[in-house]
Design a protein around this motif. Structure first.
Motif, PDB file in Angstrom:
ATOM      1  N   MET A   1      12.292 -16.642   2.180  1.00  0.00           N
ATOM      2  CA  MET A   1      11.984 -15.621   3.181  1.00  0.00           C
ATOM      3  C   MET A   1      13.259 -14.976   3.715  1.00  0.00           C
ATOM      4  SD  MET A   1      10.235 -15.856   6.964  1.00  0.00           S
ATOM      5  CE  MET A   1       8.804 -16.788   6.494  1.00  0.00           C
TER       6      MET A   1
ATOM      7  N   ARG B   1      13.353 -11.158   2.980  1.00  0.00           N
ATOM      8  CA  ARG B   1      13.002 -10.360   4.153  1.00  0.00           C
ATOM      9  C   ARG B   1      14.106 -10.292   5.198  1.00  0.00           C
ATOM     10  NH1 ARG B   1       9.604  -7.578   1.602  1.00  0.00           N
ATOM     11  NH2 ARG B   1       8.056  -8.840   0.505  1.00  0.00           N
TER      12      ARG B   1
ATOM     13  N   GLN C   1       0.109 -13.483   2.636  1.00  0.00           N
ATOM     14  CA  GLN C   1       1.221 -13.486   3.590  1.00  0.00           C
ATOM     15  C   GLN C   1       2.361 -14.371   3.099  1.00  0.00           C
ATOM     16  OE1 GLN C   1       1.467 -11.674   6.625  1.00  0.00           O
ATOM     17  NE2 GLN C   1       3.593 -12.345   6.405  1.00  0.00           N
TER      18      GLN C   1
ATOM     19  N   ASP D   1       6.028 -13.027   2.358  1.00  0.00           N
ATOM     20  CA  ASP D   1       7.206 -13.573   3.047  1.00  0.00           C
ATOM     21  C   ASP D   1       8.270 -14.033   2.059  1.00  0.00           C
ATOM     22  OD1 ASP D   1       6.166 -13.141   5.553  1.00  0.00           O
ATOM     23  OD2 ASP D   1       5.499 -15.205   5.866  1.00  0.00           O
TER      24      ASP D   1
END
Length: 428
Positions: free
Chosen positions: A159, A163, A319, A323
Motif C-alpha cells: 500500500m 498509494r 478495496q 490498496d
C-alpha cells in the motif's frame, strides 16, 4: 407483441423460458417467481402443453394474475399482451429477470427445464451474491489469529509503494477493521483470501490449461492468497508468451503475442469480481490462436460492457486489491484492456457474459501478419511437407524458410511433426 412474435414463441415450444398453460392455475405466482429468479421468459395462457391453440378469457386471466402477483416479494413488474387469433384470445405474460431474489411465502423458487423447484440454502446464497444482494466477502469466518503476519506486512508495504500511504503498525488492525477485512476477532472471507493460504476454500485459486485443438495437454494449478495467485498465474503466462517480429516504420521489432498489461488486468478482474460461492476456480485456457480467461459469476446487474461502471460483487476484496496496487482505478479495467489491445495491434479482445460465467477472450489477428509467401506456405501445408520441399517451391534459402515456419508456428497456424531429418510441417 404482435401475432408473428406470438406464433414464433409457440413454434419454439416449452423450455426454460417458455411455459404453456391452458388456464391460469393456482400456482401461477410460483411460476412467475421461478422465471424471474432464473432468466425471465414467457407464460402463455390459452395454449395446451402440446402447443395446441385453445384460447382463454384474457380479461379474467389478467385479473387472476394481478391478484396472484401480490404474494411475490419483492414485486415482479410483468408485462401482459393480449393476442387474438380466429376469435380466440391468448394472454402472454412477459416476465423480466429480477435484479433481486424473489420469494413466495418466504420460499424462493427457480425454473429448471420445464419445471420449478425451491432453491436450496447454497443456491440462495449463490444467487443472492450474483445479484449483489449479499456481500459474501464481508462475512466473518475464521479467527484473526489464522492470518499470516508476513502477508499483513506485505499488504501494508504494498500500500505504501502503490498509494504512498503509510499506516503505522499500531494502526494496522484498526485499518483492517475499517475496511471490513476483519470483524471483531475474525477474518472476513476477504481477509481469508488476502491474509491466509486459503486452505479452507480449495475452489478460490486458479489454473492454466494448455490446449491442443479441443484437447487439454497440460494443466498447472495455483493456490494461496489471491494476490500471490494473480502474480504466479500472470508470470507463468508471460514466461511462455511467444514473440512475434513485426515491421514498425522501417524497423523490425519483437512484441509478445498478447499485450501483457491487458492480460494481467483480465486475471485481476477475474479474481476481484468472481462469485466465490460457486465451487469453481478461475481458469485460463491457452490455445494456439487465442487466450481465454474465465471466471465463475456473470456481470453484476446494471453493468454495461459498452459503458462499464464499478459495481463490485466483492467490495472488501476490491478495496484490498486497490490498496495494494492491483486495481489501478475503479471502473477502468475494461477500457484499459481494450486500449492495450488496440495499441498492440495484433490482438482483438472480446468479453462474453453468461448467466454464471464471464470470459475475456484475446484472439490473434494473424491475417495481418501474413505476406504472400506466408500464404503460399500455408497453401502448401494442406498436407505435411518438409522444409526442403517448401524450399524447392519458393526458391528461398533454408534458413529463411525455417524462420518463416517458426513464426507461423508461433502464430498457431502451423504445427511441427516429428524431429530431426524426418521433421515435417502441416497447417494447424
Amino acid at each position: 407483441m404482435n401475432i408473428e412474435e406470438f406464433l414464433k414463441l409457440i413454434r419454439e415450444g416449452e423450455s426454460e423460458r417458455i411455459e404453456f398453460k391452458s388456464r391460469v392455475t393456482k400456482d401461477i405466482h410460483k411460476e412467475i417467481c421461478a422465471l424471474a429468479n432464473a432468466y425471465g421468459g414467457y407464460i402463455i395462457i390459452g395454449v395446451g402443453k402440446d402447443g395446441k391453440l385453445i384460447g382463454c378469457n384474457a380479461k379474467e386471466a389478467r385479473e387472476k394474475i394481478s391478484q396472484s402477483l401480490l404474494s411475490i416479494i419483492p414485486p415482479v413488474r410483468i408485462k401482459t399482451h393480449v393476442i387474438k387469433i380466429d376469435n380466440k384470445e391468448f394472454l402472454v405474460i412477459e416476465v423480466p429477470k429480477s435484479n433481486t431474489l424473489c420469494t413466495v411465502g418466504g420460499v424462493a423458487y427457480i425454473r429448471v427445464g420445464n419445471s420449478i423447484r425451491p432453491l436450496s440454502i447454497h443456491e440462495i446464497i449463490m444467487l443472492s451474491t450474483e445479484l449483489g444482494a449479499l456481500t459474501w466477502d464481508e462475512v466473518p469466518v475464521e479467527p484473526f489469529n489464522n492470518a499470516k503476519r508476513e502477508y499483513i506486512e506485505w499488504f501494508f508495504d504494498a500500500m505504501e509503494k502503490a498509494r504512498g500511504r503509510k499506516i503505522p503498525k499500531e494502526d494496522w488492525n484498526r485499518y483492517l477493521r475499517s475496511i471490513k477485512a476483519v470483524k471483531g476477532d475474525k477474518l472476513t472471507n476477504a481477509g481469508v483470501l488476502f491474509f491466509t493460504d486459503v486452505e479452507t476454500m480449495p475452489h478460490a485459486g486458479g489454473r492454466i490449461i494448455y490446449m491442443r485443438g479441443d484437447e487439454p495437454i497440460a494443466t498447472k494449478e495455483f493456490h494461496g492468497p489471491i494476490w500471490k495467485v494473480i502474480d504466479e498465474m500472470f508470470n507463468e503466462l508471460e514466461r511462455n508468451f511467444k514473440w512475434l517480429e513485426v515491421t514498425v516504420g522501417a524497423k523490425r521489432v519483437r512484441i509478445p503475442e498478447y499485450p501483457p498489461r491487458a492480460v494481467r488486468e483480465a486475471i485481476i478482474n477475474a479474481f476481484a469480481h468472481r462469485n466465490y460461492t460457486i465451487s469453481s476456480d478461475v481458469r485460463v485456457f491457452v490455445y494456439a490462436d487465442r487466450l481465454i480467461i474465465k471466471n465463475p459469476g456473470g456481470l453484476m446487474p446494471g453493468v454495461d460492457l459498452d459503458d462499464p461502471e464499478h459495481v463490485p460483487r466483492n467490495p472488501v476484496l476490491s478495496q484490498l486489491l486497490y490498496d495494494s496496487g492491483y486495481i489501478e482505478k475503479y471502473g477502468y479495467g475494461i477500457r484499459m484492456m481494450r486500449s492495450e489491445c488496440k495499441k498492440h495491434g495484433l490482438v482483438e479482445i472480446e468479453f462474453k457474459a453468461g448467466a454464471n460465467t464471464f470470459e475475456v477472450i484475446f484472439r490473434k489477428k494473424t491475417e495481418e501478419l501474413l505476406d504472400e509467401e506466408d500464404k503460399i506456405i500455408l497453401e502448401l501445408l494442406s498436407e505435411p511437407k518438409s522444409s526442403g520441399e517448401i524450399e524447392r517451391v519458393l526458391g528461398l534459402s533454408k534458413p529463411t524458410i525455417l524462420k518463416r515456419l517458426e513464426r507461423l508456428i508461433n502464430l498457431g497456424l502451423v504445427k511441427k511433426l516429428g524431429s530431426g531429418r524426418s521433421t515435417k510441417y502441416v497447417r494447424a
